[in-house]
Scaffold this motif. Sequence first.
Motif, PDB file in Angstrom:
ATOM      1  N   ALA A 102       0.834  -1.207   0.000  1.00 60.34           N
ATOM      2  CA  ALA A 102       0.000   0.000   0.000  1.00 60.34           C
ATOM      3  C   ALA A 102       0.867   1.255   0.000  1.00 60.34           C
ATOM      4  CB  ALA A 102      -0.929  -0.003   1.207  1.00 60.34           C
ATOM      5  N   ALA A 123      -8.618   3.163   3.333  1.00 53.78           N
ATOM      6  CA  ALA A 123      -7.942   1.951   2.867  1.00 53.78           C
ATOM      7  C   ALA A 123      -8.941   0.802   2.882  1.00 53.78           C
ATOM      8  CB  ALA A 123      -6.749   1.619   3.753  1.00 53.78           C
ATOM      9  N   ILE A 124      -9.071   0.111   1.760  1.00 49.11           N
ATOM     10  CA  ILE A 124      -9.977  -1.027   1.645  1.00 49.11           C
ATOM     11  C   ILE A 124      -9.180  -2.201   1.086  1.00 49.11           C
ATOM     12  CG2 ILE A 124     -12.118  -1.901   0.654  1.00 49.11           C
ATOM     13  CD1 ILE A 124     -13.033   0.997   0.361  1.00 49.11           C
ATOM     14  N   VAL A 125      -9.213  -3.319   1.801  1.00 47.46           N
ATOM     15  CA  VAL A 125      -8.350  -4.458   1.472  1.00 47.46           C
ATOM     16  C   VAL A 125      -9.189  -5.714   1.280  1.00 47.46           C
ATOM     17  CG1 VAL A 125      -6.370  -5.831   2.187  1.00 47.46           C
ATOM     18  CG2 VAL A 125      -6.525  -3.432   2.880  1.00 47.46           C
ATOM     19  N   ALA A 196      -6.470  -3.673   7.072  1.00 44.80           N
ATOM     20  CA  ALA A 196      -6.736  -2.310   6.598  1.00 44.80           C
ATOM     21  C   ALA A 196      -6.541  -1.305   7.718  1.00 44.80           C
ATOM     22  CB  ALA A 196      -8.150  -2.216   6.039  1.00 44.80           C
ATOM     23  N   CYS A 200      -4.369   2.254   7.859  1.00 44.77           N
ATOM     24  CA  CYS A 200      -4.932   3.536   8.300  1.00 44.77           C
ATOM     25  C   CYS A 200      -4.186   4.072   9.523  1.00 44.77           C
ATOM     26  CB  CYS A 200      -6.412   3.375   8.631  1.00 44.77           C
ATOM     27  SG  CYS A 200      -7.461   3.076   7.190  1.00 44.77           S
ATOM     28  N   GLY A 209     -11.433   2.333   7.055  1.00 42.94           N
ATOM     29  CA  GLY A 209     -10.491   1.271   6.731  1.00 42.94           C
ATOM     30  C   GLY A 209     -11.082  -0.061   7.107  1.00 42.94           C
ATOM     31  N   TYR A 210     -11.286  -0.931   6.128  1.00 46.62           N
ATOM     32  CA  TYR A 210     -11.885  -2.227   6.442  1.00 46.62           C
ATOM     33  C   TYR A 210     -11.516  -3.250   5.376  1.00 46.62           C
ATOM     34  CZ  TYR A 210     -15.420  -0.040   3.405  1.00 46.62           C
ATOM     35  OH  TYR A 210     -16.061   0.630   2.389  1.00 46.62           O
ATOM     36  N   VAL A 211     -11.751  -4.505   5.720  1.00 50.74           N
ATOM     37  CA  VAL A 211     -11.459  -5.625   4.830  1.00 50.74           C
ATOM     38  C   VAL A 211     -12.756  -6.148   4.239  1.00 50.74           C
ATOM     39  CG1 VAL A 211     -10.692  -8.037   4.781  1.00 50.74           C
ATOM     40  CG2 VAL A 211      -9.315  -6.318   5.940  1.00 50.74           C
ATOM     41  N   ALA A 222     -12.647  -5.006  -3.449  1.00 55.37           N
ATOM     42  CA  ALA A 222     -12.067  -3.856  -2.752  1.00 55.37           C
ATOM     43  C   ALA A 222     -12.003  -2.647  -3.673  1.00 55.37           C
ATOM     44  CB  ALA A 222     -10.679  -4.199  -2.228  1.00 55.37           C
ATOM     45  N   ALA A 240      -6.684   0.842  -2.366  1.00 52.88           N
ATOM     46  CA  ALA A 240      -7.489  -0.382  -2.461  1.00 52.88           C
ATOM     47  C   ALA A 240      -6.609  -1.518  -2.982  1.00 52.88           C
ATOM     48  CB  ALA A 240      -8.678  -0.177  -3.395  1.00 52.88           C
ATOM     49  N   PHE A 284      -1.911  -3.289  -4.847  1.00 54.88           N
ATOM     50  CA  PHE A 284      -2.664  -2.114  -4.402  1.00 54.88           C
ATOM     51  C   PHE A 284      -2.686  -1.064  -5.501  1.00 54.88           C
ATOM     52  CE2 PHE A 284      -2.630  -3.774  -0.191  1.00 54.88           C
ATOM     53  CZ  PHE A 284      -3.625  -3.094   0.508  1.00 54.88           C
TER      54      PHE A 284
END
Length: 411
Positions: A102, A123-125, A196, A200, A209-211, A222, A240, A284
Amino acid sequence: MTEDSTNPAIAIVGMSMWSPGAHDLQGFWENVLARRMQFRKFPESRMSLDDYWSASPDDVDKTYADRGAFMDGFEFDWVGRRIPERTFKSTDLTHWLALETALGALTDAGYSRGSVPTGRSAAIVGNSLTGEESRMWSMRLRWPYVKRALAVAAEARQLDSSVADALAETMEEVYKGPLVEPSEDTRAGMLSNTIAGRICNYLDFNGGGYVVDGACASGMLAVATAAEKLASGAADFVLAGGVDVSLDPLELVGFARLGALTRGDMNVYDASRSGFIPGEGCGFVALKRLEDARADGDYVYATIRGWGISTDGKGGITKPRAETQAEMIRRAYSRAGFAASEVAFVEGHGTGTPVGDPVELAGVQQAAQTDGPVEARSIGMTSLKSLIGHTKAASGITAPHSRPRSDRKSV
């Protein structure tokens, strides 16, 4: 094409990746253009074939596949990143691979830590099951079960109690030796949903920020989620991506039971398809609204104008349906402002499985016929999996979306 303020285009302003055989975009493209396959036998350090391989597909605790596509050389500089050693050692490798990749996308976009407005950055993973280190470390907490099983076995063999106790004591030392001791960092370090959050935390992103876990679609999910977030105005900058480092018995034996792995070559979209070879990787992208990227003078690799998501409904958990895949393609093309019948080339999922490939081909065909009968023509279709294997949660984000910056002109 004129810009639609209600459906803004999304710009890819930075990219970074790790994949089997490459740890940057330049190496990745060199491998793609040279068609270098990255498959080799499982190294002993990843999974012992003596323990887990069997020629018989009916051996329920074994896998009949013996090859994979592996990343080499990744080392996280926890000292340089100012991460406490205890935190580093108590955290699954997927966290550090995702963070480093990232940051690579952030740097490639021309930004640095602290140079992006953090209040509306996210941030999205995409990830499933965290990584194999977490599953290995969790074995430490199963010692009481192992100890009881050892006691039962010792009693069945009529071992003297003193010998059995000494054996258990030595066994505990041997069993726990390579496994990380639990600490205040262990819980967060073994969870997928904190991957994620770690990005962050490091970048002080406050915009979310989440998965997301959509199995093999996680990386692409994502990106689609990030695009929605940018299009709606909920964020101005999103990192992402997807990460998958899971080539252990849980994955390999499970896929073997599904019959999804191949014994031979991985033949994608081919009459001789017989399954896939597993891989691992991380990718990413740094995303902004196109109008903002242009206003800020960002380098733009490519734009995303349409995206679509679908599920197979009652079709089956592991059995895809061409109709729902076609509908997803139609949604993406409709949002982008193109007719689905205009599709000329597709980078597909392409797992090389007897069930998946024909369904995917039929889905593309049905989507291309949305506007009624069309003149017979060919549609190019391929999948990077034929070179680096099926990287599962990272498979969408490790596809070749664009050439390295040096090969493109600034937009």
